[in-house]
Design a protein around this motif. Structure first.
Motif, short mmCIF file in Angstrom:
data_model
loop_
_atom_site.label_atom_id
_atom_site.label_comp_id
_atom_site.label_asym_id
_atom_site.label_seq_id
_atom_site.Cartn_x
_atom_site.Cartn_y
_atom_site.Cartn_z
N GLN A 121 0.85 -1.20 0.00
CA GLN A 121 0.00 0.00 0.00
C GLN A 121 0.87 1.22 0.00
O GLN A 121 1.95 1.24 0.54
CB GLN A 121 -0.98 -0.04 1.16
CG GLN A 121 -0.62 0.77 2.43
CD GLN A 121 0.51 0.15 3.25
OE1 GLN A 121 1.13 -0.83 2.86
NE2 GLN A 121 0.78 0.76 4.39
N GLN A 122 0.40 2.28 -0.63
CA GLN A 122 1.20 3.47 -0.71
C GLN A 122 0.36 4.69 -0.39
O GLN A 122 -0.73 4.86 -0.93
CB GLN A 122 1.79 3.60 -2.11
CG GLN A 122 2.97 4.54 -2.13
CD GLN A 122 3.56 4.63 -3.52
OE1 GLN A 122 2.86 4.37 -4.48
NE2 GLN A 122 4.81 5.02 -3.63
N ASN A 123 0.88 5.51 0.50
CA ASN A 123 0.19 6.73 0.87
C ASN A 123 1.06 7.90 0.45
O ASN A 123 2.12 8.11 1.01
CB ASN A 123 -0.04 6.74 2.39
CG ASN A 123 -0.86 7.94 2.80
OD1 ASN A 123 -0.81 8.99 2.18
ND2 ASN A 123 -1.62 7.77 3.87
N CYS A 124 0.61 8.62 -0.56
CA CYS A 124 1.44 9.69 -1.12
C CYS A 124 1.12 11.06 -0.54
O CYS A 124 1.54 12.07 -1.09
CB CYS A 124 1.32 9.70 -2.64
SG CYS A 124 2.07 8.23 -3.38
N GLN A 125 0.43 11.11 0.56
CA GLN A 125 0.17 12.39 1.20
C GLN A 125 1.49 12.95 1.75
O GLN A 125 2.19 12.26 2.51
CB GLN A 125 -0.80 12.20 2.38
CG GLN A 125 -2.16 11.65 1.98
CD GLN A 125 -3.04 12.72 1.38
OE1 GLN A 125 -3.29 13.73 2.02
NE2 GLN A 125 -3.48 12.50 0.16
N VAL A 126 1.80 14.16 1.39
CA VAL A 126 3.04 14.78 1.87
C VAL A 126 3.08 14.77 3.40
O VAL A 126 4.12 14.49 4.01
CB VAL A 126 3.19 16.22 1.32
CG1 VAL A 126 4.42 16.90 1.90
CG2 VAL A 126 3.26 16.19 -0.21
N VAL B 243 2.23 21.49 -2.73
CA VAL B 243 1.33 20.41 -2.35
C VAL B 243 0.02 20.61 -3.10
O VAL B 243 -0.54 21.71 -3.12
CB VAL B 243 1.09 20.40 -0.82
CG1 VAL B 243 0.15 19.27 -0.43
CG2 VAL B 243 2.42 20.26 -0.08
N ASP B 244 -0.46 19.54 -3.74
CA ASP B 244 -1.69 19.60 -4.53
C ASP B 244 -2.91 19.65 -3.60
O ASP B 244 -2.80 19.39 -2.40
CB ASP B 244 -1.75 18.35 -5.43
CG ASP B 244 -2.52 18.62 -6.71
OD1 ASP B 244 -3.20 19.66 -6.81
OD2 ASP B 244 -2.44 17.77 -7.62
N ALA B 245 -4.05 19.95 -4.18
CA ALA B 245 -5.29 20.05 -3.40
C ALA B 245 -5.61 18.74 -2.68
O ALA B 245 -6.21 18.75 -1.60
CB ALA B 245 -6.44 20.46 -4.31
N ASP B 246 -5.19 17.59 -3.26
CA ASP B 246 -5.48 16.29 -2.64
C ASP B 246 -4.42 15.88 -1.61
O ASP B 246 -4.44 14.77 -1.10
CB ASP B 246 -5.63 15.21 -3.71
CG ASP B 246 -4.34 14.96 -4.48
OD1 ASP B 246 -3.29 15.58 -4.17
OD2 ASP B 246 -4.35 14.12 -5.42
N GLY B 247 -3.46 16.77 -1.34
CA GLY B 247 -2.46 16.47 -0.32
C GLY B 247 -1.22 15.78 -0.84
O GLY B 247 -0.26 15.58 -0.09
N THR B 248 -1.20 15.39 -2.12
CA THR B 248 0.00 14.79 -2.70
C THR B 248 0.92 15.90 -3.22
O THR B 248 0.52 17.06 -3.27
CB THR B 248 -0.36 13.83 -3.86
OG1 THR B 248 -0.99 14.58 -4.90
CG2 THR B 248 -1.30 12.72 -3.38
N CYS B 249 2.14 15.52 -3.60
CA CYS B 249 3.09 16.54 -4.05
C CYS B 249 2.93 16.82 -5.53
O CYS B 249 3.06 15.92 -6.36
CB CYS B 249 4.53 16.10 -3.74
SG CYS B 249 5.69 17.45 -4.04
N LEU B 250 2.68 18.07 -5.88
CA LEU B 250 2.51 18.47 -7.28
C LEU B 250 3.85 18.81 -7.92
O LEU B 250 4.08 18.56 -9.09
CB LEU B 250 1.58 19.68 -7.34
CG LEU B 250 1.13 20.16 -8.72
CD1 LEU B 250 0.33 19.07 -9.44
CD2 LEU B 250 0.29 21.43 -8.59
N ALA C 229 10.24 4.62 -3.38
CA ALA C 229 8.83 4.21 -3.47
C ALA C 229 8.03 4.85 -2.35
O ALA C 229 6.93 5.35 -2.55
CB ALA C 229 8.72 2.69 -3.42
N ASP C 230 8.58 4.87 -1.14
CA ASP C 230 7.87 5.42 0.02
C ASP C 230 7.54 6.90 -0.16
O ASP C 230 6.55 7.38 0.39
CB ASP C 230 8.70 5.24 1.30
CG ASP C 230 8.79 3.79 1.74
OD1 ASP C 230 8.04 2.95 1.20
OD2 ASP C 230 9.61 3.50 2.63
N ILE C 231 8.40 7.63 -0.88
CA ILE C 231 8.13 9.06 -1.10
C ILE C 231 7.44 9.30 -2.45
O ILE C 231 7.33 10.44 -2.90
CB ILE C 231 9.42 9.93 -0.98
CG1 ILE C 231 10.51 9.50 -1.95
CG2 ILE C 231 9.94 9.87 0.46
CD1 ILE C 231 11.78 10.37 -1.90
N CYS C 232 6.99 8.21 -3.07
CA CYS C 232 6.19 8.28 -4.31
C CYS C 232 6.96 8.89 -5.48
O CYS C 232 6.39 9.58 -6.33
CB CYS C 232 4.90 9.06 -4.07
SG CYS C 232 3.89 8.30 -2.80
#
Ligand code: DAO
Length: 178
Positions: free
Chosen positions: A1-6, A123-130, A157-160
């Protein structure tokens, strides 16, 4: 599983800046938009007498319509509540070089061989890194040791950012005889 939220990115536990100090060779890089440092990137981190961390760095850049040069950069680091997360203020020794204020997070390091750096600029609106960048640093200009490669791949991988890196060659472009 991967969580790409900054906000959920895990950084180095119990980060020790004194052990992190010294010379690191960038061996791979994930570029931000409008990349600056291209290759031959070397950073020297110091701990000042007041305990703050500073750095000097150099690397090959292309500025102003294809003018290739070796950029000499300076940086100061501001602490945050997490010892592995800094705010990095950086500027060029020459005023036409890039300057800015970026995150500087140390994701993982064994201090003696490898370090995985991460910086998200937007940081994108969805919390991931833009828009972000990351350096894979080695103490060895020749690259990572074979035994560190799996660890570093896991961290990418962990930092997407897995699959988004390019190799950073060291050709001697920024080596100056002093
Ligand atoms: O190269 O595209 C880029 C972004 C990097 C800008 C910051 C460079 C100056 C300071 C480097 C210190 C060590 C990370």
């Amino acid at each position: 599983q991967q969580n790409c939220q900054v906000a959920n990115i895990q950084v180095m536990p119990n980060f020790n800046r004194t052990l992190y100090a010294g010379t690191w060779y960038a061996v791979a890089k994930k570029d931000p938009e409008g990349l600056f440092l291209i290759d031959n990137v070397v950073a020297h981190f110091q701990i000042e007498e007041d305990g703050t961390m500073t750095a000097t760095a150099s690397g090959r850049v292309i500025i102003l319509n294809n003018w290739e040069m070796c950029a000499q950069m300076l940086a100061t680091f501001e602490e945050t509540l997490d010892p592995a997360k800094f705010r990095m203020k950086y500027w060029g020794v020459a005023n036409y070089l890039q300057s800015g204020n970026d995150d500087h997070w140390v994701i993982a390091t064994d201090y003696d061989n490898y370090a995985v750096h991460y910086s998200c600029r937007v940081v994108d609106a969805d919390g991931t890194c833009l828009d972000g960048y990351s350096f894979i640093f080695s103490r060895h200009p020749t690259g990572l040791r074979a035994e560190d490669q799996a660890t570093v791949t896991q961290m990418k991988a962990d930092i997407c950012m897995l699959g988004k890196y390019r190799r950073v060659p060291h050709t001697g472009f920024c080596d100056t005889a002093t």
